[in-house]
Design a protein around this motif. Structure first.
Motif, short mmCIF file in Angstrom:
data_model
loop_
_atom_site.label_atom_id
_atom_site.label_comp_id
_atom_site.label_asym_id
_atom_site.label_seq_id
_atom_site.Cartn_x
_atom_site.Cartn_y
_atom_site.Cartn_z
N ASP A 20 0.83 -1.20 0.00
CA ASP A 20 0.00 0.00 0.00
C ASP A 20 0.88 1.26 0.00
N ASN A 21 0.31 2.34 -0.49
CA ASN A 21 1.05 3.60 -0.59
C ASN A 21 1.55 4.10 0.76
N GLU A 22 0.86 3.71 1.84
CA GLU A 22 1.29 4.20 3.16
C GLU A 22 2.67 3.68 3.55
N TYR A 23 3.12 2.61 2.89
CA TYR A 23 4.44 2.04 3.19
C TYR A 23 5.51 2.51 2.22
N LEU A 24 5.14 3.35 1.25
CA LEU A 24 6.09 3.81 0.24
C LEU A 24 6.71 5.14 0.63
N ILE A 25 8.02 5.25 0.40
CA ILE A 25 8.74 6.52 0.54
C ILE A 25 9.32 6.82 -0.83
N PRO A 26 8.59 7.57 -1.68
CA PRO A 26 9.01 7.75 -3.08
C PRO A 26 10.34 8.49 -3.21
N HIS A 27 11.14 8.04 -4.17
CA HIS A 27 12.36 8.73 -4.58
C HIS A 27 12.28 8.90 -6.09
N GLY A 28 11.45 9.85 -6.52
CA GLY A 28 11.22 10.03 -7.95
C GLY A 28 10.11 9.14 -8.45
N LYS A 29 9.99 9.03 -9.76
CA LYS A 29 8.86 8.34 -10.38
C LYS A 29 8.99 6.82 -10.36
N TYR A 30 10.24 6.31 -10.37
CA TYR A 30 10.43 4.88 -10.58
C TYR A 30 11.14 4.16 -9.42
N VAL A 31 11.37 4.83 -8.33
CA VAL A 31 12.05 4.22 -7.18
C VAL A 31 11.34 4.65 -5.91
N ALA A 32 11.22 3.73 -4.98
CA ALA A 32 10.69 4.08 -3.66
C ALA A 32 11.35 3.19 -2.62
N LYS A 33 11.53 3.73 -1.44
CA LYS A 33 11.90 2.90 -0.31
C LYS A 33 10.62 2.35 0.31
N VAL A 34 10.75 1.19 0.97
CA VAL A 34 9.60 0.55 1.61
C VAL A 34 9.79 0.61 3.11
N ASP A 35 8.85 1.23 3.79
CA ASP A 35 8.95 1.38 5.24
C ASP A 35 8.86 0.01 5.93
N LEU A 36 9.71 -0.18 6.95
CA LEU A 36 9.80 -1.49 7.60
C LEU A 36 8.55 -1.88 8.37
N SER A 37 7.67 -0.93 8.63
CA SER A 37 6.44 -1.27 9.35
C SER A 37 5.59 -2.27 8.58
N ILE A 38 5.86 -2.44 7.30
CA ILE A 38 5.10 -3.41 6.50
C ILE A 38 5.37 -4.84 6.97
N ILE A 39 6.53 -5.08 7.55
CA ILE A 39 6.85 -6.43 8.02
C ILE A 39 5.90 -6.82 9.15
N GLU A 40 5.70 -5.93 10.09
CA GLU A 40 4.77 -6.20 11.19
C GLU A 40 3.35 -6.32 10.68
N ALA A 41 2.97 -5.47 9.73
CA ALA A 41 1.61 -5.50 9.19
C ALA A 41 1.30 -6.81 8.48
N ASN A 42 2.31 -7.44 7.89
CA ASN A 42 2.09 -8.66 7.10
C ASN A 42 2.51 -9.94 7.82
N LYS A 43 2.81 -9.85 9.10
CA LYS A 43 3.36 -11.01 9.80
C LYS A 43 2.39 -12.19 9.86
N HIS A 44 1.09 -11.91 9.70
CA HIS A 44 0.09 -12.99 9.74
C HIS A 44 -0.03 -13.73 8.41
N LYS A 45 0.56 -13.18 7.35
CA LYS A 45 0.42 -13.78 6.02
C LYS A 45 1.42 -14.92 5.85
N PRO A 46 1.04 -15.97 5.13
CA PRO A 46 1.99 -17.06 4.88
C PRO A 46 3.13 -16.59 3.99
N ALA A 47 4.31 -17.12 4.23
CA ALA A 47 5.48 -16.74 3.45
C ALA A 47 5.55 -17.55 2.16
#
Length: 570
Positions: A20-47
Motif C-alpha cells: 500500500d502507498n502508506e508504506y512507500l517513501i518515493p524517490h522520484g517516479k520509478y524508485v521508492a523505499k519501503v517502510d519497515l512497518s510493512i513487516i509487522e503489518a504482514n506477519k500474519h500472512k503465509p510466506a
C-alpha cells in the motif's frame, strides 16, 4: 519503443505486489523505499518460497547470475506465479572499473538501470559516512587523549580509552577502486594534524556496516550490532568498540533511512527489492534479511542471488544468513554457461578484455567435458546443504545443440533435480518458462538445511572442516592464526560462524588452481571478528578489500550525449 517506455510508476509496481502507498517513501517516479512497518503489518500472512540463485566458479567471461535471477522472477510471473526478486545494490567500484553494473541485461534487466547503478537512494554513501565517522572519532579521541595526557579525564569528564595507535583495525572506506589508498599515513606531522600513524582505505562494500545492514532485523537490532563493532585495541590489549567510543548512536542515525529496502522493477514490470551490497569474500555476499522479510509474505516466490560461486555467497547464505535469520531457501538454482565451463577447464589463462580463444567460442564438446567437472562439484556442494539443485544453462548464440545436450545430461547424472536452458537475456520471462516450471516443482520437494558444522564446535575444527569441504588435504594455521583463535576464544566469540575469505576464482584458495583442484592445502594467515555482523573472517590468501583500476577501465566509455542521456553504462 525502448525498454524505458514500458516502465510503470513505482506506485503501480507496489500495488502489483501488494504494498500500500502508506508504506512507500518515493524517490522520484520509478524508485521508492519501503517502510519497515510493512513487516509487522504482514506477519500474519503465509510466506512464499525462497529461491537462491548461485553459480559455478566465476570466470572473466561472466556467468549471468544476475540476469538469470531477474529473468527467473520474470519467468515465474510469466507462468502465472507471483514473484519478486531481491538483489544487492551495485558498488560504484565495479561500475567504473571492469565488471560494469549489476542491473542484469537484455530483457532481464532492472530499470532504470542508470538509477540502480549510480547512487540509487544513497544507501552506500550513508554507509561510507557512518563508517568514516567512526574513523574520525577514533583519531580525534587518540589526539585529545595524547594532547591532554593525564588531565584528559579531569578536563573532559570522559574515561581514557588508551587507544593503541598501532592496533586500530577500523580502516576508512570509499566507494571507488583506488589502489593508491590501500596504505596511507594520517596525521602527518603530528601536532594540530593529529597523531601520525599508518592507515588505509577499503571499498565501502567491504565495510562491516554493509554486512550489518544486510543482516539486521530492524533499526534497533542494527543499533545494537553497530555498538558491538570492534574498532581498535587499547594499550592493555583489550577491545574498543563503537559503543566504548560513544559513536554507535550517531552512526546508526546516518543509516536510519538506509535500513529501508529500495523498490524498483524489471523490463517486464516484475517488482525488485534492492538492498545492501556486501562482498562475498569478507562478508556473506547476499541481499538483506529485511528485503527477504518484506518480500516473502507478498509473493509466491522470492528469487534472490548470492555473490560469486556456491563456495562463496551460497555457502555464506547458509552458514551466516540462514543461521542468524532462519530464512530458508526451498531450492537452489545454479547458473552455468558453456563458455565459462570451457574456461574453467584450466586449458587457457583468460584475462578480462582479451579476445576469447576460438576453442571456447566454437563447438567443442571434448573441452566442455573437462570443464564440466566444475559444474559437478558445485552441484554436489549445493546438494550438501540439503537443497534440490536446478542447473540453469545461460545460453549464448554460439552454444551448439550438441554442447547443450551434453551439459543437460551431465548435470542430471551429477544429481541435479533438473537442468534447463535459459534464454532470459533475449526473451525475458518467456525464456525462463521451462526453468520456472522446474523451480515450482523443486520447491514442492521436502528439504531440510544441513549445516557443515555446529556453533559449539571448536573454532580450529570448523576451519579444518571447511578446508576439506573445498577438497583440501588440510588447513595450515599460521602462528598468527593460532594466536587469533586463542584471542577469539578468550573473547567468547568462537561460537560465531565462519566467513571464509578466499579467492572466488577457484574452489581452492589459489586463483591459479582451476576446475576441481586436488591434493592441495589451504594456508590460513589470520582471523578477525566482525562482532557486529556476527561472524569470524578466516583469511586464506591475500584478500583484496580495495580493488584497483585496470588499464582499460569502464569509466572511459561512460559519458553524457547531446540530449543529456547517459551512454556507455553497462
Amino acid at each position: 519503443m525502448t525498454k524505458s517506455d514500458q516502465l510503470l510508476a513505482i506506485e503501480q509496481i507496489a500495488q502489483k505486489c501488494g504494498i500500500d502507498n502508506e508504506y512507500l517513501i518515493p524517490h522520484g517516479k520509478y524508485v521508492a523505499k519501503v517502510d519497515l512497518s510493512i513487516i509487522e503489518a504482514n506477519k500474519h500472512k503465509p510466506a512464499g518460497k525462497l529461491v537462491l540463485v548461485t553459480a559455478i566458479t566465476p570466470t572473466p567471461l561472466g556467468e549471468g547470475k544476475t540476469v538469470n535471477t531477474i529473468g527467473l522472477s520474470e519467468g515465474l510471473n510469466y507462468i502465472g506465479k507471483k514473484a519478486i526478486a531481491c538483489i544487492r545494490q551495485p558498488s560504484l567500484g565495479p561500475v567504473f572499473g571492469v565488471k560494469g553494473g549489476a542491473a542484469g541485461g537484455g530483457l532481464a534487466e532492472v530499470l532504470p538501470m542508470e538509477t540502480l547503478n549510480l547512487h540509487l537512494t544513497g544507501d552506500i554513501h550513508a554507509i561510507t559516512a557512518a563508517h568514516d565517522l567512526a574513523s574520525a572519532a577514533l583519531d580525534s579521541r587518540l589526539y585529545h587523549e595524547e594532547r591532554l595526557g593525564e588531565d584528559f579525564t579531569a578536563q573532559t569528564g570522559l574515561k581514557r580509552l588508551n587507544i593503541d595507535k598501532n592496533r586500530i583495525i577500523w580502516k576508512r572506506v570509499m566507494d571507488h577502486n583506488d589502489r593508491a589508498l590501500r596504505h596511507i599515513t594520517v596525521g602527518v606531522g603530528g601536532g594540530l594534524n593529529g597523531v601520525e600513524r599508518s592507515d588505509g582505505f577499503e571499498i565501502t562494500a567491504a565495510s562491516e556496516l554493509m554486512a550489518i545492514l544486510a543482516l539486521a532485523n530492524d533499526l534497533h537490532d542494527m543499533r545494537k550490532r553497530i555498538g558491538r563493532v570492534i574498532l581498535a585495541y587499547n594499550t592493555d590489549g583489550n577491545i574498543i568498540t563503537a559503543e566504548d567510543l560513544e559513536v554507535a548512536g550517531a552512526m546508526t542515525v546516518l543509516l536510519k533511512n538506509a535500513i529501508n529496502p529500495n523498490l524498483m522493477q524489471t523490463v517486464e514490470n516484475t517488482p525488485v527489492l534492492i538492498h545492501a551490497g556486501p562482498f562475498a569474500n569478507i562478508a556473506h555476499g547476499n541481499s538483506s534479511v529485511i528485503a527477504d522479510r518484506v518480500a516473502l509474505p507478498l509473493a509466491d516466490y522470492v528469487v534472490t542471488e548470492a555473490g560469486f560461486g556456491s563456495d562463496m555467497g551460497m555457502e555464506k547464505f547458509f552458514n551466516i544468513k540462514y543461521r542468524q535469520s532462519g530464512i530458508t531457501p526451498s531450492c537452489v538454482v545454479l547458473v552455468a554457461t558453456v563458455r565459462s565451463l570451457k574456461s574453467n577447464s584450466g586449458k587457457y589463462n583468460i584475462k578480462p578484455g582479451q579476445p576469447i580463444p576460438k576453442e571456447i567460442s566454437e563447438s567443442n564438446v571434448e573441452l566442455l567435458k573437462i570443464g564440466a567437472a566444475n559444474l559437478g562439484w558445485h552441484i554436489q556442494n549445493a546438494k550438501s546443504y540439503g537443497m534440490p539443485v536446478i542447473v540453469a544453462i545461460n545460453r549464448f548464440p554460439h552454444d551448439s545443440d550438441e554442447e547443450l545436450a551434453f551439459l543437460q545430461q551431465y548435470a542430471l547424472q551429477q544429481g541435479a533435480f533438473a537442468c534447463e536452458v535459459s534464454e532470459v537475456f533475449m526473451k525475458g520471462g518467456l525464456g525462463a518458462q521451462a526453468l520456472s516450471q522446474h523451480v515450482v516443482k523443486a520447491c514442492e520437494q521436502a528439504s531440510q538445511v544441513k549445516l557443515p558444522y555446529q556453533d559449539q564446535d571448536k573454532l580450529a575444527d570448523k576451519i579444518q572442516l571447511m578446508a576439506k569441504k573445498y577438497g583440501a588435504n588440510k588447513a595450515n594455521l599460521s602462528a598468527q592464526a593460532q594466536k587469533d583463535i586463542a584471542d577469539i576464544e578468550q573473547l567468547k566469540l568462537d561460537h560465531l560462524p565462519l566467513c571464509m575469505a578466499k579467492t572466488p576464482m577457484s574452489i581452492s584458495a589459489d586463483p591459479n588452481l582451476k576446475n576441481v583442484p586436488t591434493n592441495f592445502d589451504i594456508d590460513i594467515s589470520h582471523l578477525a571478528v566482525s562482532a557486529g555482523a556476527g561472524f569470524i573472517r578466516v583469511y586464506a590468501g591475500n584478500i583484496m578489500t580495495m580493488p584497483g583500476l585496470g588499464t582499460n577501465p569502464s569509466y572511459r566509455h561512460i559519458d553524457i550525449d547531446d540530449n543529456g542521456n547517459i551512454v556507455g553504462l553497462s
